[in-house]
Design an enzyme around this catalytic site. Structure first.
Site, mmCIF file in Angstrom:
data_model
loop_
_atom_site.group_PDB
_atom_site.id
_atom_site.type_symbol
_atom_site.label_atom_id
_atom_site.label_comp_id
_atom_site.label_asym_id
_atom_site.label_seq_id
_atom_site.Cartn_x
_atom_site.Cartn_y
_atom_site.Cartn_z
ATOM 1 N N LYS A 116 -13.678 14.560 -48.924
ATOM 2 C CA LYS A 116 -13.579 14.383 -50.378
ATOM 3 C C LYS A 116 -14.462 13.225 -50.797
ATOM 4 O O LYS A 116 -14.474 12.170 -50.166
ATOM 5 C CB LYS A 116 -12.133 14.114 -50.775
ATOM 6 C CG LYS A 116 -11.162 15.218 -50.336
ATOM 7 C CD LYS A 116 -9.744 14.836 -50.616
ATOM 8 C CE LYS A 116 -8.776 15.931 -50.183
ATOM 9 N NZ LYS A 116 -8.768 16.124 -48.719
ATOM 10 N N VAL B 124 0.845 -1.203 0.000
ATOM 11 C CA VAL B 124 0.000 0.000 0.000
ATOM 12 C C VAL B 124 0.878 1.250 0.000
ATOM 13 O O VAL B 124 0.640 2.200 -0.752
ATOM 14 C CB VAL B 124 -0.954 -0.001 1.214
ATOM 15 C CG1 VAL B 124 -1.708 1.329 1.288
ATOM 16 C CG2 VAL B 124 -1.930 -1.157 1.122
ATOM 17 N N ASP C 78 -12.943 15.052 -42.012
ATOM 18 C CA ASP C 78 -13.157 14.327 -43.259
ATOM 19 C C ASP C 78 -14.565 13.747 -43.290
ATOM 20 O O ASP C 78 -15.234 13.619 -42.265
ATOM 21 C CB ASP C 78 -12.150 13.183 -43.396
ATOM 22 C CG ASP C 78 -10.778 13.663 -43.829
ATOM 23 O OD1 ASP C 78 -10.675 14.816 -44.283
ATOM 24 O OD2 ASP C 78 -9.822 12.883 -43.700
ATOM 25 N N MET D 125 -8.948 3.054 -51.120
ATOM 26 C CA MET D 125 -9.472 4.099 -52.005
ATOM 27 C C MET D 125 -9.495 3.617 -53.456
ATOM 28 O O MET D 125 -9.236 4.386 -54.378
ATOM 29 C CB MET D 125 -8.638 5.380 -51.873
ATOM 30 C CG MET D 125 -8.611 5.932 -50.457
ATOM 31 S SD MET D 125 -7.485 7.326 -50.241
ATOM 32 C CE MET D 125 -5.891 6.525 -50.457
ATOM 33 N N THR E 39 -5.986 1.706 -38.539
ATOM 34 C CA THR E 39 -6.083 1.751 -39.997
ATOM 35 C C THR E 39 -6.954 0.627 -40.526
ATOM 36 O O THR E 39 -6.865 -0.522 -40.078
ATOM 37 C CB THR E 39 -4.693 1.668 -40.648
ATOM 38 O OG1 THR E 39 -4.859 1.538 -42.061
ATOM 39 C CG2 THR E 39 -3.896 0.476 -40.137
ATOM 40 N N GLY F 213 -10.202 10.047 -41.106
ATOM 41 C CA GLY F 213 -10.498 8.633 -41.085
ATOM 42 C C GLY F 213 -9.225 7.813 -41.052
ATOM 43 O O GLY F 213 -8.179 8.228 -41.547
ATOM 44 N N GLY F 214 -9.291 6.642 -40.455
ATOM 45 C CA GLY F 214 -8.136 5.755 -40.410
ATOM 46 C C GLY F 214 -7.006 6.337 -39.600
ATOM 47 O O GLY F 214 -7.205 6.878 -38.512
ATOM 48 N N ASP F 215 -5.784 6.260 -40.137
ATOM 49 C CA ASP F 215 -4.612 6.816 -39.486
ATOM 50 C C ASP F 215 -4.118 8.010 -40.302
ATOM 51 O O ASP F 215 -4.061 7.932 -41.539
ATOM 52 C CB ASP F 215 -3.505 5.759 -39.393
ATOM 53 C CG ASP F 215 -2.296 6.282 -38.654
ATOM 54 O OD1 ASP F 215 -2.244 6.126 -37.422
ATOM 55 O OD2 ASP F 215 -1.402 6.866 -39.308
#
Length: 474
Positions: free
Chosen positions: A245, A25, A223, A356, A306, A276-278
């Protein structure tokens, strides 16, 4: 009847604190005190291994003897942690005589102070104590609930002190001229930018730091493919700027995004760039970091999950598997396949992931086959990975575009990937061979070693699962 408690935030930096006892402790209390900047002296005849290690590193001073009254002289706080009620009570009495607050670990009612159940979220410290007598389980449960809400971004964590409101900063990006203290990476100071990886789109898969920083933002530049559901939880005064986009349509140029980040930061606002993602995997995060640095704006980057791995995982498809696939090759699907991309598809132990690439799916698959990739190579497309509408299409590489068209793949969140030929060969039917993970299970299999197992998969075993998968975002 229990005394009514007053909860204080006490600054112990550079101030002497006495810990009596050196067991488990006491070791925990020592760690907390050292982290708070206190100068800690431990008095105990014997010490646990952890306290010995702290003393050896110079973080605490260990005095190996019984405690005496004079040990309390000159300290700001006492922690009595011997576990012996008589000794702890005696120490508490000495502290009371000297008007020094004392926490008794074994019986909080004996001391003049209690240690609250605490949690730190960014630069906010949450503390919970009970007026109705010591109740550690209750206070700990309440602390955990409050901290979980804060870490989930359900409450506004932005500072609202006079002099730190949005638009009132110096623009230096340092946040020092208005008295804002130095802070760790989970604190978003006025005039700074945080590039936050939002992951696959499921808010529950965002990191704790991502949610904490988002809850402090004055401006969020976001995004379209990020976890946009979390934006509904932000305070009404947070400005949200959409710069996402669509395939073939750029609403805001990259230079325009860079300008937005720098301009808002120079106005003294706390800026989160939600991606989005990394941020550093096909996310142009590097360009945004360079733009901020060139403008003298402090910037930090928060990694995100990702989809290059997570989407395939959500579909039950490992991108690597011992004895089958030892490498992952990630491709940007906006342009044509390079010679290296095509070569990777032909390697027996490489899984190729194309991000993509949905808009160019027919073009990319046709190029791969034309350039020599086996049209029977198993492939998969994952739509809206990790989200409620997740869908998966599995087909031989040469048939993938037609299968996706038949399945209604016009949704912009569809991407595709092609695994190596080390995966099981695909049948002409609607589904390919089973995933190596499915076949391997959790223990030994009749096939024996992973290499023998991989050989059996390559031999063409049929089943309901594909051997490779496609993430949907970077």
């Amino acid at each position: 009847m229990s005394a009514q408690l007053t909860l204080l935030g006490v600054d112990l930096t550079g101030r002497p604190v006495l810990v009596v006892g050196a067991g488990p402790v006491a070791a925990r209390r020592c760690h907390a005190l050292v982290d708070a900047g206190a100068v800690v002296t431990v008095v105990a005849p014997e010490a646990s291994a952890e306290v010995v290690a702290l003393a050896a590193s110079g973080r605490v001073t260990h005095v190996p003897r019984e405690v005496v009254a004079d040990d309390v002289d000159g300290v700001w706080l006492v922690q009595a942690c011997t576990g012996d009620p008589a000794v702890d009570a005696q120490v508490a009495g000495w502290a009371h005589e000297r008007r020094v607050f004392c926490v008794v670990a074994s019986d909080a009612a004996v001391g003049s102070a209690r240690t609250p159940a605490t949690a730190r979220v960014g630069d906010v410290v949450v503390g919970v104590v009970s007026d109705a007598g010591p109740d550690p389980r209750r206070t700990t449960a309440l602390r955990d609930r409050i901290a979980a809400d804060l870490r989930a971004g359900r409450h506004d964590l932005a500072a609202h002190r006079s002099g730190t409101a949005a638009g009132s900063g110096s623009g230096s990006g340092a946040g020092a001229t208005d008295g804002t203290p130095a802070a760790g990476p989970s604190t978003l100071r006025p005039g700074t930018v945080a590039l936050v990886g939002g992951g696959t789109g499921d808010p529950e898969l965002m990191t704790v730091r991502a949610r904490v920083l988002l809850a402090q933002a004055d401006v969020v530049v976001t995004d379209r493919l990020g976890p946009t559901a979390v934006l509904d939880e932000l305070a009404d005064g947070v400005e949200i700027v959409y710069v996402g986009k669509s395939p073939g349509v750029h609403q805001v140029s990259q230079d325009g995004i860079n300008h937005l980040l720098v301009t808002h930061a120079r106005e003294g606002r706390r800026v989160v760039r939600l991606k989005g993602g990394d941020p550093f995997l096909f996310g142009r995060g590097g360009e945004e970091v360079l733009a901020c640095r060139a403008a003298g704006v402090e910037v930090q980057v928060v990694p995100g999950i990702t989809s290059a791995v997570a989407a395939a995982e959500a579909a039950g498809i490992p991108v690597t598997h011992r004895g089958t696939s030892a490498r992952v090759h990630v491709v940007n699907g906006h342009g044509p396949l390079s010679a290296l991309d095509v070569a990777a598809m032909g390697e027996p132990d490489v899984t190729v992931v194309v991000l993509m690439g949905m808009q160019g799916l027919a073009r990319l698959t046709a190029q791969a086959v034309t350039d020599g990739v086996d049209p029977a190579t198993p492939a998969a497309v994952v739509a809206q990975a990790t989200l409620p509408g997740q869908r998966v299409v599995r087909a031989p590489l040469g048939d993938l575009a037609d299968r996706c068209a038949a399945a209604g793949s016009g949704h912009p969140r569809w991407w595709w990937s092609a695994p190596s030929r080390a995966r099981a060969s695909s049948s002409p039917g609607t589904r390919a061979a089973p995933s190596p993970c499915r076949r391997a299970g959790r223990g030994p299999t009749p096939s024996g070693s992973p290499r023998r197992q991989a050989a059996s998969i390559r031999a063409g075993a049929q089943g309901p699962r594909s051997g490779a998968g496609a993430p949907c975002r970077s």
